[in-house]
Design a protein around this motif. Structure first.
Motif, PDB file in Angstrom:
ATOM      1  N   VAL A 220       6.087  44.753  26.237  1.00  0.00           N
ATOM      2  CA  VAL A 220       5.958  45.864  25.210  1.00  0.00           C
ATOM      3  C   VAL A 220       4.597  45.643  24.401  1.00  0.00           C
ATOM      4  O   VAL A 220       3.777  46.289  23.957  1.00  0.00           O
ATOM      5  CB  VAL A 220       7.187  46.258  24.566  1.00  0.00           C
ATOM      6  CG1 VAL A 220       6.865  47.121  23.329  1.00  0.00           C
ATOM      7  CG2 VAL A 220       8.126  46.623  25.428  1.00  0.00           C
ATOM      8  N   ARG A 221       4.590  44.135  23.650  1.00  0.00           N
ATOM      9  CA  ARG A 221       3.587  43.839  22.601  1.00  0.00           C
ATOM     10  C   ARG A 221       2.175  43.854  23.604  1.00  0.00           C
ATOM     11  O   ARG A 221       1.257  44.370  23.076  1.00  0.00           O
ATOM     12  CB  ARG A 221       3.682  42.429  22.400  1.00  0.00           C
ATOM     13  CG  ARG A 221       4.307  42.439  21.006  1.00  0.00           C
ATOM     14  CD  ARG A 221       4.286  40.634  20.537  1.00  0.00           C
ATOM     15  NE  ARG A 221       4.485  39.819  21.531  1.00  0.00           N
ATOM     16  CZ  ARG A 221       5.759  39.379  21.604  1.00  0.00           C
ATOM     17  NH1 ARG A 221       6.952  39.818  21.340  1.00  0.00           N
ATOM     18  NH2 ARG A 221       5.973  38.352  22.349  1.00  0.00           N
ATOM     19  N   MET A 222       2.213  43.371  24.918  1.00  0.00           N
ATOM     20  CA  MET A 222       0.820  43.420  25.445  1.00  0.00           C
ATOM     21  C   MET A 222       0.388  44.662  25.834  1.00  0.00           C
ATOM     22  O   MET A 222      -0.647  44.873  25.678  1.00  0.00           O
ATOM     23  CB  MET A 222       1.046  42.615  26.831  1.00  0.00           C
ATOM     24  CG  MET A 222      -0.087  42.512  27.764  1.00  0.00           C
ATOM     25  SD  MET A 222       0.342  42.120  29.279  1.00  0.00           S
ATOM     26  CE  MET A 222       1.117  43.436  29.924  1.00  0.00           C
ATOM     27  N   VAL A 223       1.420  45.707  26.340  1.00  0.00           N
ATOM     28  CA  VAL A 223       0.864  47.003  26.553  1.00  0.00           C
ATOM     29  C   VAL A 223       0.468  47.756  25.449  1.00  0.00           C
ATOM     30  O   VAL A 223      -0.606  48.678  25.451  1.00  0.00           O
ATOM     31  CB  VAL A 223       2.070  47.661  27.455  1.00  0.00           C
ATOM     32  CG1 VAL A 223       1.916  49.193  27.587  1.00  0.00           C
ATOM     33  CG2 VAL A 223       2.509  47.274  28.855  1.00  0.00           C
ATOM     34  N   LYS A 224       1.175  47.521  24.293  1.00  0.00           N
ATOM     35  CA  LYS A 224       0.826  48.349  23.012  1.00  0.00           C
ATOM     36  C   LYS A 224      -0.537  47.791  22.673  1.00  0.00           C
ATOM     37  O   LYS A 224      -1.618  48.889  22.176  1.00  0.00           O
ATOM     38  CB  LYS A 224       1.790  48.059  21.894  1.00  0.00           C
ATOM     39  CG  LYS A 224       3.123  48.780  21.851  1.00  0.00           C
ATOM     40  CD  LYS A 224       3.639  48.683  20.557  1.00  0.00           C
ATOM     41  CE  LYS A 224       4.892  49.518  20.666  1.00  0.00           C
ATOM     42  NZ  LYS A 224       5.936  49.121  19.894  1.00  0.00           N
ATOM     43  N   LYS A 225      -0.915  46.823  22.926  1.00  0.00           N
ATOM     44  CA  LYS A 225      -2.301  46.329  22.590  1.00  0.00           C
ATOM     45  C   LYS A 225      -3.412  46.921  23.794  1.00  0.00           C
ATOM     46  O   LYS A 225      -4.409  47.484  22.855  1.00  0.00           O
ATOM     47  CB  LYS A 225      -2.281  44.534  22.667  1.00  0.00           C
ATOM     48  CG  LYS A 225      -3.560  44.063  21.833  1.00  0.00           C
ATOM     49  CD  LYS A 225      -3.184  42.761  21.624  1.00  0.00           C
ATOM     50  CE  LYS A 225      -4.368  42.000  21.082  1.00  0.00           C
ATOM     51  NZ  LYS A 225      -4.220  40.423  20.981  1.00  0.00           N
ATOM     52  N   LEU A 226      -2.822  46.835  24.822  1.00  0.00           N
ATOM     53  CA  LEU A 226      -3.711  47.537  25.808  1.00  0.00           C
ATOM     54  C   LEU A 226      -4.049  48.927  25.595  1.00  0.00           C
ATOM     55  O   LEU A 226      -5.231  49.403  25.635  1.00  0.00           O
ATOM     56  CB  LEU A 226      -3.261  47.400  27.249  1.00  0.00           C
ATOM     57  CG  LEU A 226      -3.122  46.016  27.980  1.00  0.00           C
ATOM     58  CD1 LEU A 226      -2.347  46.020  29.134  1.00  0.00           C
ATOM     59  CD2 LEU A 226      -4.722  45.676  27.876  1.00  0.00           C
ATOM     60  N   GLN A 227      -2.923  49.664  25.125  1.00  0.00           N
ATOM     61  CA  GLN A 227      -3.273  51.132  24.784  1.00  0.00           C
ATOM     62  C   GLN A 227      -3.983  51.397  23.403  1.00  0.00           C
ATOM     63  O   GLN A 227      -4.768  52.341  23.578  1.00  0.00           O
ATOM     64  CB  GLN A 227      -1.626  51.900  24.320  1.00  0.00           C
ATOM     65  CG  GLN A 227      -1.028  51.773  25.736  1.00  0.00           C
ATOM     66  CD  GLN A 227       0.522  52.302  25.666  1.00  0.00           C
ATOM     67  OE1 GLN A 227       1.205  51.878  24.762  1.00  0.00           O
ATOM     68  NE2 GLN A 227       0.997  52.941  26.376  1.00  0.00           N
ATOM     69  N   GLU A 228      -3.927  50.367  22.518  1.00  0.00           N
ATOM     70  CA  GLU A 228      -4.697  50.405  21.258  1.00  0.00           C
ATOM     71  C   GLU A 228      -6.112  50.316  21.469  1.00  0.00           C
ATOM     72  O   GLU A 228      -7.123  50.924  21.072  1.00  0.00           O
ATOM     73  CB  GLU A 228      -4.321  49.256  20.426  1.00  0.00           C
ATOM     74  CG  GLU A 228      -3.091  49.815  19.523  1.00  0.00           C
ATOM     75  CD  GLU A 228      -2.346  48.484  18.839  1.00  0.00           C
ATOM     76  OE1 GLU A 228      -1.141  48.700  18.422  1.00  0.00           O
ATOM     77  OE2 GLU A 228      -3.095  47.343  18.757  1.00  0.00           O
ATOM     78  N   GLN A 229      -6.249  49.738  22.602  1.00  0.00           N
ATOM     79  CA  GLN A 229      -7.639  49.182  23.007  1.00  0.00           C
ATOM     80  C   GLN A 229      -8.159  50.278  24.006  1.00  0.00           C
ATOM     81  O   GLN A 229      -9.321  50.171  24.474  1.00  0.00           O
ATOM     82  CB  GLN A 229      -7.902  47.820  23.622  1.00  0.00           C
ATOM     83  CG  GLN A 229      -7.506  46.659  22.963  1.00  0.00           C
ATOM     84  CD  GLN A 229      -7.379  45.138  23.631  1.00  0.00           C
ATOM     85  OE1 GLN A 229      -6.883  45.267  24.500  1.00  0.00           O
ATOM     86  NE2 GLN A 229      -7.938  44.401  22.761  1.00  0.00           N
ATOM     87  N   GLY A 230      -7.463  51.299  24.394  1.00  0.00           N
ATOM     88  CA  GLY A 230      -7.662  52.303  25.063  1.00  0.00           C
ATOM     89  C   GLY A 230      -7.886  51.953  26.721  1.00  0.00           C
ATOM     90  O   GLY A 230      -8.220  52.753  27.611  1.00  0.00           O
ATOM     91  N   ALA A 231      -7.097  50.791  27.332  1.00  0.00           N
ATOM     92  CA  ALA A 231      -6.991  50.464  28.473  1.00  0.00           C
ATOM     93  C   ALA A 231      -6.022  51.406  29.332  1.00  0.00           C
ATOM     94  O   ALA A 231      -5.383  52.073  28.789  1.00  0.00           O
ATOM     95  CB  ALA A 231      -6.513  49.080  28.504  1.00  0.00           C
ATOM     96  N   PRO A 232      -6.585  51.625  30.291  1.00  0.00           N
ATOM     97  CA  PRO A 232      -5.939  52.942  31.267  1.00  0.00           C
ATOM     98  C   PRO A 232      -4.783  52.449  32.013  1.00  0.00           C
ATOM     99  O   PRO A 232      -4.744  52.103  33.255  1.00  0.00           O
ATOM    100  CB  PRO A 232      -7.096  53.262  32.416  1.00  0.00           C
ATOM    101  CG  PRO A 232      -8.057  51.977  32.645  1.00  0.00           C
ATOM    102  CD  PRO A 232      -7.897  51.224  31.013  1.00  0.00           C
ATOM    103  N   ILE A 233      -3.633  52.287  31.254  1.00  0.00           N
ATOM    104  CA  ILE A 233      -2.432  51.835  32.077  1.00  0.00           C
ATOM    105  C   ILE A 233      -1.761  53.080  32.075  1.00  0.00           C
ATOM    106  O   ILE A 233      -1.197  53.885  31.139  1.00  0.00           O
ATOM    107  CB  ILE A 233      -1.884  50.633  31.259  1.00  0.00           C
ATOM    108  CG1 ILE A 233      -0.405  50.233  31.883  1.00  0.00           C
ATOM    109  CG2 ILE A 233      -1.591  50.956  29.800  1.00  0.00           C
ATOM    110  CD1 ILE A 233       0.061  48.970  31.621  1.00  0.00           C
ATOM    111  N   ASP A 234      -1.101  53.252  33.271  1.00  0.00           N
ATOM    112  CA  ASP A 234       0.014  54.413  33.769  1.00  0.00           C
ATOM    113  C   ASP A 234       1.399  54.118  33.623  1.00  0.00           C
ATOM    114  O   ASP A 234       2.131  55.097  33.398  1.00  0.00           O
ATOM    115  CB  ASP A 234      -0.406  55.154  34.898  1.00  0.00           C
ATOM    116  CG  ASP A 234      -1.829  55.592  34.936  1.00  0.00           C
ATOM    117  OD1 ASP A 234      -2.317  56.380  33.645  1.00  0.00           O
ATOM    118  OD2 ASP A 234      -2.803  55.284  35.678  1.00  0.00           O
ATOM    119  N   GLY A 235       1.829  52.887  34.184  1.00  0.00           N
ATOM    120  CA  GLY A 235       3.222  52.639  34.565  1.00  0.00           C
ATOM    121  C   GLY A 235       3.273  51.057  34.610  1.00  0.00           C
ATOM    122  O   GLY A 235       2.610  50.363  34.566  1.00  0.00           O
ATOM    123  N   ILE A 236       4.607  50.841  34.501  1.00  0.00           N
ATOM    124  CA  ILE A 236       4.996  49.486  34.689  1.00  0.00           C
ATOM    125  C   ILE A 236       5.944  49.283  35.790  1.00  0.00           C
ATOM    126  O   ILE A 236       6.800  49.987  36.039  1.00  0.00           O
ATOM    127  CB  ILE A 236       5.816  48.878  33.170  1.00  0.00           C
ATOM    128  CG1 ILE A 236       4.906  49.053  32.280  1.00  0.00           C
ATOM    129  CG2 ILE A 236       6.336  47.574  33.479  1.00  0.00           C
ATOM    130  CD1 ILE A 236       5.433  48.432  30.936  1.00  0.00           C
TER     131      ILE A 236
END
Ligand code: GLA
Length: 378
Positions: A220-236
């Motif tokens: 969750v920490r890693m993904v939140k950071k990715l999202q803050e950086q605008g990384a295009p992640i759609d799913g886990i």
């Protein structure tokens, strides 16, 4: 293509509703016969294909896949050591067949996997003298790899496992070579390169043991950071290598909820249910000298006792009850293999055992668990 598949799914749902209405009128109950019929309109139901199934050499298994499943992933042939064995050499022969098979059968196609610390060739990290490459060189190689592979199947592969297993069970980032050389940015970059190569493909992070609380929090920490950086992640993708006891349904549910609350879709990937004793639990007993084969660790060579089949069916029923409960969050449930005979669990973590982790037996006959989980959908 995705739109077409969704329309087909919608038509199937309409067909089923029409069927249900017709059956009700006839005072009858509709009975789904196959997995894909049963879970239609809920989530895709998939299988990982090995080389013999992809090439059609295991005809019965390939037919079983067509009959029962509507999603596929390649067990090995898209991993970097296979698809990109040397810097200037790609081997698309089997991946091309895999993608064509999925398309011909109207299946959801997942690409597995682009960036992973395992099954990656050494050349990725070394120059011609065998020295570790610089950050810039590794980023360029990563970009070439991702863009060549994703670009080749643009518009044909629906979803990609972009990064596999970047988080450790304690929630820290794995100190893989990608991490050591590039830093944690390699994860964001991998997603960005994949999105550039195919803007329409959905992009996932995939990992095992995602129900361990520290690991869940780390993801969750890693993904939140990715999202803050605008990384295009759609799913886990939550790999589902489980056994009869662990992980608990409650912890699995917490992970489904935690990941979907990030605004992401959830997949259950790599599902298999080992019935064999775990060497980790027995450590210090028979397996004190590492995970070597012993008769004690291979108790069901000639068949499963009824009591184990009952426990197996109950466990699969519990798992699928959970998946159905969260069908609004889950897009796909994929088994890691087609039948018990070709499961990697027969050789891991101890070589040469006889395990029974899947829904079809060594002769491709449905095990009783198939009926148990189909019943859940009625
Ligand atoms: C991991 C990987 C898969 C596969 C399994 C074991 O879960 O993601 O590709 O290698 O291990 O077969």
């Amino acid at each position: 293509m995705k739109r077409t598949k969704r329309i087909i799914t919608l038509l199937c749902i309409c067909g089923i509703i029409a069927g249900i209405t017709a059956c009700k009128n006839n005072n009858d109950t509709p009975e789904a016969k196959t997995l894909k019929e049963a879970f239609s309109g809920k989530f895709y139901i998939g299988a990982a294909l090995n080389e013999r199934q992809i090439s059609g050499r295991s005809r019965d298994e390939t037919e079983l896949v067509k009959k029962q499943f509507n999603a596929v992933v390649a067990e090995n042939c898209m991993k970097s050591e296979r698809i990109h064995p040397e810097e200037d050499t790609y081997d698309f022969s089997l991946p091309d067949k895999f993608v064509a098979f999925g398309e011909e059968n109207g299946m959801w196609i997942n690409g597995h996997t682009l960036i992973w610390h395992s099954q990656v060739p050494e050349w990725f990290f070394e120059d011609s003298s065998g020295n570790t490459v610089s950050r810039d060189v590794l980023i360029r190689r990563m970009k070439d790899h991702i863009q060549t592979v994703v670009g080749r199947y643009k518009g044909r592969v629906d979803t990609w496992d972009v990064v596999n297993e970047a988080v450790l069970d304690n929630g820290e980032l794995r100190k893989s070579k990608f991490y050591e050389i590039i830093g944690e940015d390699y994860i964001r970059l991998a997603f960005e390169f994949a999105r550039e190569a195919d803007p329409d493909a959905e992009l996932y992070y995939n990992d095992y043991s995602t129900a361990i609380p520290e690991k869940r929090e780390g993801i969750v920490r890693m993904v939140k950071k990715l999202q803050e950086q605008g990384a295009p992640i759609d799913g886990i993708g939550m790999q589902g290598h489980v056994d009869i006891k662990a992980p608990s349904i409650a912890e699995l549910e917490k992970s489904i909820l935690a990941f979907s609350s990030l605004g992401l879709r959830v997949m259950i990937t790599e599902l298999d249910l080992s019935v064999l004793p775990s060497p980790w639990e027995m450590a210090g007993a028979e397996v004190s000298s590492g995970f070597e084969y012993s008769e004690e660790m291979d108790p069901y060579k000639t068949g499963l006792p009824d009591s184990v089949t009952v426990a197996f069916n109950r466990r699969y029923t519990d798992l699928f009850s959970l998946f159905l409960k969260h069908q609004d969050k889950i897009d796909r449930v994929t088994f890691w293999g087609v039948n018990d005979g070709n499961s990697w669990k027969n050789n891991w973590p101890i070589r040469g055992r006889t395990d029974y982790p899947l829904l079809f037996d060594r002769n491709n006959r449905p095990r009783s668990a198939v009926d148990s989980i189909i019943r859940l959908t009625r």
